[in-house]
Design a protein around this motif. Sequence first.
Motif, short mmCIF file in Angstrom:
data_model
loop_
_atom_site.label_atom_id
_atom_site.label_comp_id
_atom_site.label_asym_id
_atom_site.label_seq_id
_atom_site.Cartn_x
_atom_site.Cartn_y
_atom_site.Cartn_z
N ALA A 2 0.81 -1.42 0.17
CA ALA A 2 0.18 0.21 -0.51
C ALA A 2 1.19 1.21 0.09
CB ALA A 2 -0.92 0.20 1.19
N ARG A 3 0.22 2.16 -0.60
CA ARG A 3 1.15 3.50 -0.95
C ARG A 3 1.18 4.62 0.38
NH1 ARG A 3 -0.49 7.36 -5.55
NH2 ARG A 3 -2.58 7.27 -4.30
N ALA A 4 2.01 4.90 0.88
CA ALA A 4 2.34 5.87 1.98
C ALA A 4 1.12 6.90 1.52
CB ALA A 4 3.20 6.07 2.58
N LEU A 5 0.34 7.32 2.98
CA LEU A 5 -0.22 8.58 3.17
C LEU A 5 0.68 9.31 2.82
CD1 LEU A 5 -3.90 7.85 4.22
CD2 LEU A 5 -3.26 8.45 1.80
N ARG A 6 -0.24 10.50 2.53
CA ARG A 6 0.54 11.98 2.64
C ARG A 6 0.22 12.33 4.49
NH1 ARG A 6 -1.97 16.94 -0.21
NH2 ARG A 6 0.22 17.78 0.58
N PRO A 7 1.89 13.48 5.17
CA PRO A 7 1.46 13.63 6.71
C PRO A 7 0.44 14.27 6.34
CG PRO A 7 3.72 13.77 5.32
CD PRO A 7 2.84 13.37 4.32
N SER A 8 -0.86 14.10 7.86
CA SER A 8 -1.53 15.68 8.17
C SER A 8 -1.06 17.17 7.94
CB SER A 8 -1.95 14.33 9.74
OG SER A 8 -2.70 13.49 9.81
N PHE A 9 -1.98 17.85 8.30
CA PHE A 9 -1.78 18.95 7.33
C PHE A 9 -2.21 19.61 8.99
CE2 PHE A 9 -2.73 23.35 6.44
CZ PHE A 9 -2.10 23.69 6.04
N GLU A 10 -1.57 20.41 9.49
CA GLU A 10 -1.71 21.07 10.91
C GLU A 10 -1.67 22.46 10.56
OE1 GLU A 10 1.25 20.44 13.88
OE2 GLU A 10 2.20 18.35 13.00
N ILE A 11 -2.95 22.73 11.16
CA ILE A 11 -3.33 24.69 11.59
C ILE A 11 -3.95 25.03 12.75
CG2 ILE A 11 -5.25 23.91 9.95
CD1 ILE A 11 -5.37 26.41 8.62
N GLY A 12 -3.48 26.00 13.28
CA GLY A 12 -3.65 26.12 14.46
C GLY A 12 -3.85 24.93 15.83
N SER A 13 -5.06 24.30 16.35
CA SER A 13 -4.87 22.88 16.50
C SER A 13 -5.97 21.44 16.59
CB SER A 13 -6.14 23.22 18.31
OG SER A 13 -7.32 22.67 17.67
N VAL A 14 -5.55 22.10 15.04
CA VAL A 14 -6.62 21.07 14.11
C VAL A 14 -5.14 20.64 13.54
CG1 VAL A 14 -7.70 20.30 12.53
CG2 VAL A 14 -7.99 21.92 14.17
N ARG A 15 -5.54 18.73 13.12
CA ARG A 15 -4.80 18.45 11.45
C ARG A 15 -5.66 17.40 11.53
NH1 ARG A 15 0.42 16.19 13.31
NH2 ARG A 15 -0.18 13.89 12.55
N VAL A 16 -5.73 17.90 9.67
CA VAL A 16 -6.10 17.15 9.06
C VAL A 16 -5.26 16.46 8.01
CG1 VAL A 16 -7.89 17.97 6.79
CG2 VAL A 16 -7.25 19.75 8.25
N ARG A 17 -6.33 15.28 7.78
CA ARG A 17 -5.94 13.79 7.72
C ARG A 17 -5.53 14.11 5.46
NH1 ARG A 17 -8.61 8.59 10.16
NH2 ARG A 17 -6.97 7.57 8.57
N ALA A 18 -4.96 13.30 5.29
CA ALA A 18 -4.80 13.37 4.02
C ALA A 18 -6.08 12.59 3.55
CB ALA A 18 -3.67 12.43 3.66
N GLY A 19 -6.92 12.89 2.22
CA GLY A 19 -7.84 12.56 1.61
C GLY A 19 -9.60 12.92 2.71
N ARG A 20 -8.81 14.11 3.31
CA ARG A 20 -10.12 15.04 3.71
C ARG A 20 -10.19 16.05 3.69
NH1 ARG A 20 -11.61 11.32 8.25
NH2 ARG A 20 -11.09 9.19 7.63
N ALA A 21 -11.46 16.44 4.07
CA ALA A 21 -11.58 18.60 4.33
C ALA A 21 -12.67 18.27 5.42
CB ALA A 21 -12.75 18.15 3.17
N GLN A 22 -11.95 18.98 6.27
CA GLN A 22 -12.44 19.79 7.74
C GLN A 22 -12.00 21.11 8.31
OE1 GLN A 22 -9.83 17.50 10.64
NE2 GLN A 22 -10.38 19.14 12.39
N SER A 23 -13.54 21.59 8.53
CA SER A 23 -13.76 23.02 9.17
C SER A 23 -13.24 23.43 10.30
CB SER A 23 -14.76 23.84 8.89
OG SER A 23 -15.42 23.56 7.46
N LEU A 24 -13.04 24.54 10.22
CA LEU A 24 -12.18 25.01 12.19
C LEU A 24 -12.41 26.64 12.31
CD1 LEU A 24 -7.82 25.68 11.99
CD2 LEU A 24 -9.34 24.38 9.91
N ALA A 25 -12.34 26.42 13.56
CA ALA A 25 -12.15 28.47 13.38
C ALA A 25 -11.68 28.94 14.63
CB ALA A 25 -13.59 28.31 13.91
N LEU A 26 -10.60 30.07 13.71
CA LEU A 26 -9.71 30.58 14.80
C LEU A 26 -9.49 31.64 16.06
CD1 LEU A 26 -6.91 30.03 12.11
CD2 LEU A 26 -7.21 28.14 13.61
N PRO A 27 -8.89 31.33 16.97
CA PRO A 27 -9.90 32.27 17.84
C PRO A 27 -9.52 33.45 17.36
CG PRO A 27 -8.99 30.93 19.08
CD PRO A 27 -8.99 30.65 17.94
N ILE A 28 -10.12 34.94 17.18
CA ILE A 28 -10.42 36.15 16.94
C ILE A 28 -10.12 37.21 17.93
CG2 ILE A 28 -10.55 38.66 15.30
CD1 ILE A 28 -11.49 36.82 13.28
#
Length: 321
Positions: A2-28
């Motif tokens: 099996a081909r290895a997945l890309r690393p998760s994408f980190e933004i704020g305190s969230v990690r988004v797994r490869a092949g996924r879409a995710q919404s988040l909110a950064l405090p202002i």
Amino acid sequence: MARALRPSFEIGSVRVRAGRAQSLALPITRLVTGADVDLPIRVVHGREEGPTVWVDAAIHGDEAVGVEVVRQVLAALDPKTLRGTLIAVPIVNVLGFMNGSRYLPDRRDLNRSFPGAPRGSLAGRIAHLFMTQVVDQCEVGIDLHTGSDRRTNLPQIRADLEDARTRELAAAFAAPVMLHAKVRDGSLRHAAREHGATVLLYEAGEAWRMDAWAVEAGVLGVRRVLAALGMTEPVAEDPPAASEVSWRSGWVRARGTGMLHLEAGLGQRVEEGQRLGGLFDSFGKRVRLVHANRAGVVIGRTEAPLVTSGDAVVHIAEVEA
């Protein structure tokens, strides 16, 4: 194997797994009511390697066209087939957007506040948050805008056309006009370029209007850029007309005061000295004509019915032969 997945994408305190879409909110910030104000973000993290790109709208809170552009672009993206990562920020100036105001509550222009500072003004803090969490992770950005102050714009890309990579992506967007525009201190485009990103600024439509033609041109343009970057498959369409290239533009200003009747429409080619409209008093008597001050294409015009001497009324871009 099996081909290895890309690393998760980190933004704020969230990690988004490869092949996924995710919404988040950064405090202002927090309102006096105790309610939190957050920066809304959606990350589409593709399964396969590719560029990291951001697209944003509503840095000015009265500009709604770009918000709809982002919505439609996201609706057509599949993280399972996307190559690379897209960070979408549909509303940057949340407080201004809620009030239909171009500015923040302290009257600051967010697009004159970049790169900002973590302990600066509210505008500076939002700018700093956007730079550190979004821009610093991306190599390309698309900043969506509309006209301001009762002006409407022809779909156009404003960018540094002297930079080969920027011009290549501006041409891929294929707006009717691409205009060489100097960067302004404090703008997102200037700060992002200083951080090594290639930035396109899209202008189309009128503030606080949902101009369908401006939305459609924006959606197609963003999709074409993503395809040009190899992130998606090419847009299924007839080949678009090449953008007109402009290195210089200027506004025709009213030489009198009156009710304005413009005859020149967006995208119209005009010659120097050509009549563009007229000014009339309240009894219908014509008090002044409006003439083109250069040859070119109309890329912007005022929608104000009453103008005062010196007001900008028609924006003309000189285009290459």
